[in-house]
Design an enzyme around this catalytic site. Structure first.
Site, mmCIF file in Angstrom:
data_model
loop_
_atom_site.group_PDB
_atom_site.id
_atom_site.type_symbol
_atom_site.label_atom_id
_atom_site.label_comp_id
_atom_site.label_asym_id
_atom_site.label_seq_id
_atom_site.Cartn_x
_atom_site.Cartn_y
_atom_site.Cartn_z
ATOM 1 N N ARG A 239 0.848 -1.178 0.000
ATOM 2 C CA ARG A 239 0.000 0.000 0.000
ATOM 3 C C ARG A 239 0.895 1.242 0.000
ATOM 4 O O ARG A 239 1.903 1.281 0.713
ATOM 5 C CB ARG A 239 -0.935 0.028 1.206
ATOM 6 C CG ARG A 239 -2.050 -1.004 1.174
ATOM 7 C CD ARG A 239 -3.044 -0.753 0.044
ATOM 8 N NE ARG A 239 -4.168 -1.688 0.035
ATOM 9 C CZ ARG A 239 -4.187 -2.826 -0.623
ATOM 10 N NH1 ARG A 239 -3.115 -3.220 -1.310
ATOM 11 N NH2 ARG A 239 -5.263 -3.601 -0.602
ATOM 12 N N GLU A 267 -5.164 6.473 -5.499
ATOM 13 C CA GLU A 267 -5.352 5.653 -6.693
ATOM 14 C C GLU A 267 -6.760 5.855 -7.245
ATOM 15 O O GLU A 267 -7.720 5.920 -6.456
ATOM 16 C CB GLU A 267 -5.130 4.174 -6.361
ATOM 17 C CG GLU A 267 -3.710 3.872 -5.925
ATOM 18 C CD GLU A 267 -3.481 2.412 -5.583
ATOM 19 O OE1 GLU A 267 -4.441 1.604 -5.677
ATOM 20 O OE2 GLU A 267 -2.349 2.063 -5.220
ATOM 21 N N HIS A 286 -1.276 -0.640 -9.903
ATOM 22 C CA HIS A 286 -1.859 -1.537 -8.899
ATOM 23 C C HIS A 286 -2.430 -2.794 -9.554
ATOM 24 O O HIS A 286 -3.625 -3.087 -9.464
ATOM 25 C CB HIS A 286 -2.935 -0.840 -8.065
ATOM 26 C CG HIS A 286 -3.141 -1.518 -6.731
ATOM 27 N ND1 HIS A 286 -3.634 -0.876 -5.626
ATOM 28 C CD2 HIS A 286 -2.912 -2.805 -6.328
ATOM 29 C CE1 HIS A 286 -3.702 -1.712 -4.607
ATOM 30 N NE2 HIS A 286 -3.256 -2.894 -5.022
#
Length: 326
Positions: A239, A267, A286
């Site tokens: 993260r 994000e 991601h």
């Protein structure tokens, strides 16, 4: 007709990852492929939905959002839990929360961490860009061999242990640290337990494998990044907020370290974010858990959960004490 929202399908893969026809025959299903800009945007777009099927922690689901969705009756999460979800708020509103179990390809994130390590060590993205631009080796940074180098792993759970195995296969020496790691557990994973400071100063590459929590937020700060070797590679597939983003940007802009990132503080990463143009970086959007096997399991079970709820027999309920179905 019941309205079902499928959130954060950023790759546009939800429709093809499951057979939605049984649900489409009974409900209006809307697929959201763009992230909400903020909570107000989420409220405006979700206020008329009875069922919301979320994707991991992509859209935060605090009580302030749950309480502003008056028609919400069932919330689907993917994976066993969602740290951004206020389950108590759902329970207070008699909103049934259903999760997915199994099928989550845990190794996929560790595999991506390995890919980022190799891409950063050998400047693979820059080399690919050179070829596509009609050049060959001109201007490319010289890569490093990983054999004999030292990998430092922060967080030696399942993913960290997988990464340790990959690095041993590359003939790397593996160091490890986390707040509760024991020497015995580290040895079982083929690593040597050292202090956080020792790991940061000795490792040629560092890979983070921790969940985001109050304890891990900001765990790698400016002083930690300053302790790293010149040219060391910092890999983060966990993260973004685990690492001090401002300090990281300063370090790569100064060409002190290389950052190999799959996760970010915000994000999707904003179009004008300084990391988009930063040197000494390799980045992916991601993708860690986002492989075909994971999507198939997540979306199939999410659809099953919605159908079971409509039948009055909800599956995989995480807050059973709240259920007052239909």
């Amino acid at each position: 007709m019941t309205r079902v929202a499928v959130l954060d399908d950023w790759q546009g893969v939800a429709r093809s990852s499951a057979d939605w026809s049984p649900l489409l025959a009974r409900a209006e299903v809307v697929f959201f492929e763009q992230a909400f800009t903020d909570e107000e945007d989420a409220v405006a777009k979700l206020v008329d939905f009875e069922i919301v099927l979320s994707m991991r922690e992509r859209t935060p689901l605090p009580g302030s959002l749950i309480d502003r969705l008056p028609k919400l009756r069932m919330l689907g999460i993917t994976g066993s839990s969602n740290r951004s979800l206020d389950t108590a708020a759902c329970t207070a509103r008699d909103v049934v929360v259903c999760n997915t179990v199994g099928g989550y390809t845990m190794a996929a994130t560790a595999e991506l961490a390995l890919g980022l390590l190799l891409a950063a060590a050998r400047a693979i993205p820059a080399a690919d860009a050179n070829i596509r631009a009609g050049r060959f080796q001109e201007g490319l940074p010289v890569g490093i061999s990983l054999a004999g180098k030292t990998m430092g792993i922060i967080g030696l759970g399942r993913l960290g242990s997988d990464m340790a195995a990959y690095c041993r296969a590359l003939n790397m020496n593996v160091l490890a640290w986390s707040q509760n790691l024991t020497a015995e557990k580290a040895q079982t994973a083929g690593a040597t337990l050292v202090s956080k400071e020792d790991l940061l100063s000795r490792a040629d590459a560092i890979s983070i494998h921790l969940v985001l929590s109050p304890r891990s937020r900001g765990l790698i700060g400016a002083s930690d990044i300053a302790r790293m070797k010149p040219g060391a590679i910092l890999i983060n597939t966990s993260r973004g907020p685990i690492v001090d983003e401002a300090a990281l940007i300063e370090a790569v802009q100064a060409h002190r370290i290389i950052a190999a990132l799959d996760v970010f503080d915000r994000e999707p990463l904003p179009p004008n974010h300084p990391l988009r143009n930063a040197p000494n970086t390799v980045m992916t959007p991601h993708l860690g858990y986002g492989v075909q096997e994971t999507w198939t399991a997540f979306y199939r079970q999410s659809m099953e959960n919605a159908l079971a709820f409509l039948d009055g027999k909800p599956l995989r309920v995480t807050n059973p004490e709240s259920i007052q179905v239909i």
